[in-house]
Design a protein around this motif. Structure first.
Motif, PDB file in Angstrom:
ATOM      1  N   UNK A 523     -10.567  -1.754  -2.934  1.00 47.48           N
ATOM      2  CA  UNK A 523      -9.850  -2.402  -2.384  1.00 47.48           C
ATOM      3  C   UNK A 523      -9.226  -2.020  -0.993  1.00 47.48           C
ATOM      4  N   UNK A 524      -9.737  -0.700  -0.726  1.00 47.60           N
ATOM      5  CA  UNK A 524      -9.026  -0.031   0.340  1.00 47.60           C
ATOM      6  C   UNK A 524     -10.163   0.707   1.263  1.00 47.60           C
ATOM      7  N   UNK A 525     -11.075   1.331   0.762  1.00 49.93           N
ATOM      8  CA  UNK A 525     -11.983   2.368   1.520  1.00 49.93           C
ATOM      9  C   UNK A 525     -12.441   1.696   2.675  1.00 49.93           C
ATOM     10  N   UNK A 526     -13.041   0.343   2.549  1.00 49.84           N
ATOM     11  CA  UNK A 526     -13.493  -0.200   3.971  1.00 49.84           C
ATOM     12  C   UNK A 526     -12.608  -0.425   4.960  1.00 49.84           C
ATOM     13  N   UNK A 527     -11.326  -0.565   4.733  1.00 43.34           N
ATOM     14  CA  UNK A 527     -10.292  -0.609   5.912  1.00 43.34           C
ATOM     15  C   UNK A 527      -9.973   0.958   6.438  1.00 43.34           C
ATOM     16  N   UNK A 528      -9.994   1.848   5.319  1.00 42.23           N
ATOM     17  CA  UNK A 528      -9.867   3.197   5.729  1.00 42.23           C
ATOM     18  C   UNK A 528     -10.813   3.774   6.548  1.00 42.23           C
TER      19      UNK A 528
END
Length: 739
Positions: A523-528
């Motif tokens: 849910x968030x690693x790609x954005x990170x």
């Protein structure tokens, strides 16, 4: 006309005389006061020295009388001082300050009151100024200690014995009258007053003569100044002196001649100014033209000559105002971006790239109507404003026509270049309040078109904006999550397949979102990774996992728990201080480096093999163990595998997942295990979810297993319970987005 006015004022001569007389008077008084002070000090000093000499002599003569305390022998000594007119009284005291004998020559019949001003052991002659309150007379009182020659026996005194050290045996008190000093001061005042008066008279006379010498020429010069101020240039200025005033008079006369010549020069200058004004009008015309050019440059792109962002936004705002007044007025914004334009710049150079942009702008203009606005926003981004259209069909038709116009190659400096453009379309519907909003939505649609492939167009839909807003909100929440420490470390067990016991854990990050609850990495690693915040998250996981592992090893010795695996992202591996950070974490937590396994993905090796090998060697120097994660997905890494200081491999879950009942994909896993055995490194099979998969990897001799068959990732408290009670193989569905 009197330009200087008739206001009465103090003349310069009066000012000069007053100042000079005051200065002479102050100087004279200062000199006189200095002389008086100096004379008083000298007289006082002489009187004091005279008294000290008499006191010293008399003290020696009175030594015997003090020892015997014989007043009869002391009185003649004191009477002998009566001949000195300066001595007012004298007394002799023993060491206890009791008066043995005294004589008063001037003043009251009795001695003034006495207090010893110094300590009893002081051998120095002291003095003080004393005013007798009975008659108000002033005295200089001298106190002279009388020092005995022996130890206090009268025999020692007579025989001049040196058996003991000298000591004070009494005091001589001598009073000197200050009447002579006062008389001397009065005489000085009279003399100084006469001297000062004479000096002031002489100085005043000299000052008056000097002021007349100075002010008389100045008066004549003032008269001449009046004439020049009134325009009378013919009156000569005559001053017969040989000083600065004469020089000033000559300057005035020279000025008179110059003023006469200035009249002619003014007429000549007037003619010159007329010619200058004519030239200035010509320059103003040229400047106006230059300002027009600057105004054009301010609203047009310097490279293509097309309108720039400022002019485009102005025309878009105008179209929005018309649409609010006319319900039948429709407009649309097209946002264009050249596909892979960077490749042209990198291969052919920026000059060719600039020429391509110029050609693209011309061809784009040819595809539009005359009243449409095309603008270059910057780089390879263009925008088109379609005004007064019938609907969306017109906008899509123009987008298709633009795309068709890009099919022919561009001829740029002898090169044939094929380019396409991605187009985003936003219709000017109700709800837009600012021009930036519709341009933003067209840009969002353009990125949607790019995701479909090159040379496509897409029409903006509200869901696109919602998705963009969600991504922005996710980025904001992610930054706050780092500040608020909202990340938690979960642990998935890694089992030894030979002993069916727990050997280690893999640390996996979870986000405890304050509104959405527990979020998985998907849910968030790609954005990170896109924003670079993955580096901070990785460091949070590394520190937390090392601290937890050290606690478990301390609390559960002999449990078989041997290592903690932590993933390093590509960006984390590119940090220049990675090695120092890992070393610092190990030192802070006290964890043995052998208990830490760092996992890197295989694609990092493929992208930067030399840099990766150097970084891994430095990490290996800390004593940690290194694993390649997701091994098998990037087959190109096999050529570099023998060059890397690695300790093990993790077979990617995709290979384990495809190991069906009939042994599909088993050969690939077998090959990886054989390669690992040849290199002497360990292998972990991740993603084990079924008993069949477990049986197959065991049969192939795989050393470790990890997956939902054993346990999903759990929090630290649950993971600690698994140390004493190893997990049992359980088939469970895998959570979405979870490693």
């Amino acid at each position: 006309m009197n330009v200087f006015g008739n206001k009465k004022r103090l003349s310069l001569a009066a000012k000069f005389n007053t100042l000079a007389i005051l200065l002479v008077l102050a100087t004279s008084v200062g000199i006189c006061l200095f002389i008086i002070r100096l004379e008083i000090a000298n007289y006082y000093g002489e009187l004091l020295r005279h008294g000290k000499t008499i006191a010293d002599t008399t003290s020696k003569n009175a030594e015997f009388g003090i020892y015997t305390e014989d007043q009869a022998s002391l009185l003649p000594i004191l009477e002998s001082l009566a001949v000195d007119s300066e001595i007012a009284y004298v007394s002799v005291m023993n060491v206890d300050r009791r008066t043995l004998a005294y004589r008063v020559f001037k003043g009251s019949a009795a001695l003034p009151e006495f207090t010893v001003p110094v300590g009893p052991n002081s051998a120095e002659i002291t003095h003080r100024d004393l005013i007798d309150e009975r008659d108000g007379k002033s005295y200089i009182e001298i106190l002279s200690p009388v020092v005995g020659a022996g130890g206090g026996d009268i025999t020692d005194v007579l025989l001049k014995s040196d058996a003991r050290e000298p000591r004070i045996i009494g005091y001589l008190r001598l009073g000197l009258t200050q009447e002579g000093l006062k008389k001397h001061i009065r005489q000085l005042l009279v003399s100084i007053t006469l001297f000062t008066s004479l000096l002031v008279l002489i100085g005043s006379a000299f000052t008056i003569l000097l002021s007349r010498r100075i002010t008389s020429p100045l008066k004549r010069l003032t008269t001449a100044s009046h004439d020049i101020a009134e325009g009378k240039f013919d009156s000569p200025i005559e001053i017969r002196t040989n000083d600065e005033v004469s020089d000033l008079a000559q300057s005035f006369d020279h000025m008179r001649h110059r003023l006469r010549a200035y009249h002619v020069q003014v007429e000549e200058r007037t003619a010159e100014l007329t010619a200058t004004n004519t030239k200035l009008l010509q320059e103003i015309s040229a400047r106006t033209a230059a300002e027009e050019q600057l105004r054009h440059d301010a609203f047009h792109d310097a490279l293509t000559g097309l309108p720039n962002r400022a002019l485009f936004m102005d025309r878009l705002s105008h179209a929005m105002k018309i649409a609010k007044r006319r319900k039948d007025y429709l407009y649309a914004v097209l946002f264009l971006d050249l596909d892979r334009f960077k490749v042209v710049n990198d291969s052919l150079g920026h000059i060719i790239g600039d020429q391509l942009l110029i050609s693209f702008g011309r061809r784009l203009a040819a595809s539009l109507r005359p009243h449409d606005t095309i603008a270059r926003l910057g780089g390879d981004e263009f925008a088109v404003l379609l005004e007064d259209i019938n609907g969306l069909s017109n906008a899509t038709y123009i987008a298709e026509r633009i795309g068709a116009g890009m099919t022919a190659p561009f001829s740029v400096s002898g090169h044939e270049v094929f380019v396409t453009g991605s187009i985003g379309i936003a219709m000017g519907v109700a709800g837009y309040e600012r021009s930036e909003q519709i341009l933003r939505d067209a840009d969002t649609a353009m990125y949607k078109a790019k995701s479909h492939g090159r040379g496509k167009f897409a029409v903006f839909e509200q869901g696109m904006h919602t998705h963009a807003v969600e991504r922005l909100r996710l980025e904001t929440d992610l930054r706050r999550a780092i500040e608020r420490d909202e990340f938690e470390v979960f642990y998935q067990p890694i089992l030894s397949l030979k002993t069916n016991s727990l050997s280690g854990y893999e640390a996996l990050v979870r986000w405890r979102h304050p509104e959405r609850g527990l979020l998985n990495p998907g849910d968030f690693v790609q954005m990170a990774e896109e924003t670079g915040m993955i580096v901070s998250i990785d460091r949070i996981v590394l520190r937390g996992a090392c601290r937890q592992m050290q606690e478990w090893l301390t609390q559960h010795p002999g449990s078989g728990l041997a290592f903690m695996s932590v993933n390093l992202s590509n960006k984390q591996l590119a940090q220049p201080d990675l090695v120092e950070h890992v070393a610092r974490v190990l030192q802070e937590t006290g964890l043995d480096p052998v208990a830490l396994k760092l996992e890197i993905t295989e694609n990092v090796i493929i992208e930067n093999p030399e840099e990766t090998a150097a970084m891994l060697s430095r990490l290996k120097g800390l004593g940690v163990r290194l694993y390649i994660d997701d091994f098998g997905t990037g087959y190109s890494s096999l050529s570099y595998l023998h060059q890397l200081p690695i300790d093990g491999l993790k077979i990617d879950r995709s290979f384990i997942k495809r190991m069906g009942d009939h042994g599909e994909n088993q050969q690939i896993v077998k090959t990886i295990l054989m390669l690992a055995r040849d290199m002497g490194i360990s292998v972990i099979a991740e993603g084990v979810e079924t008993a069949n998969q477990l049986a197959q990897i065991k049969a192939l001799g795989c050393e470790y297993g990890q997956g939902y068959l054993f346990s999903k990732p759990v929090d630290g408290r649950t993971a600690e319970t698994l140390i004493e009670s190893p997990p049992v193989a359980v088939t469970a569905p895998r959570e979405q987005g979870m490693p």
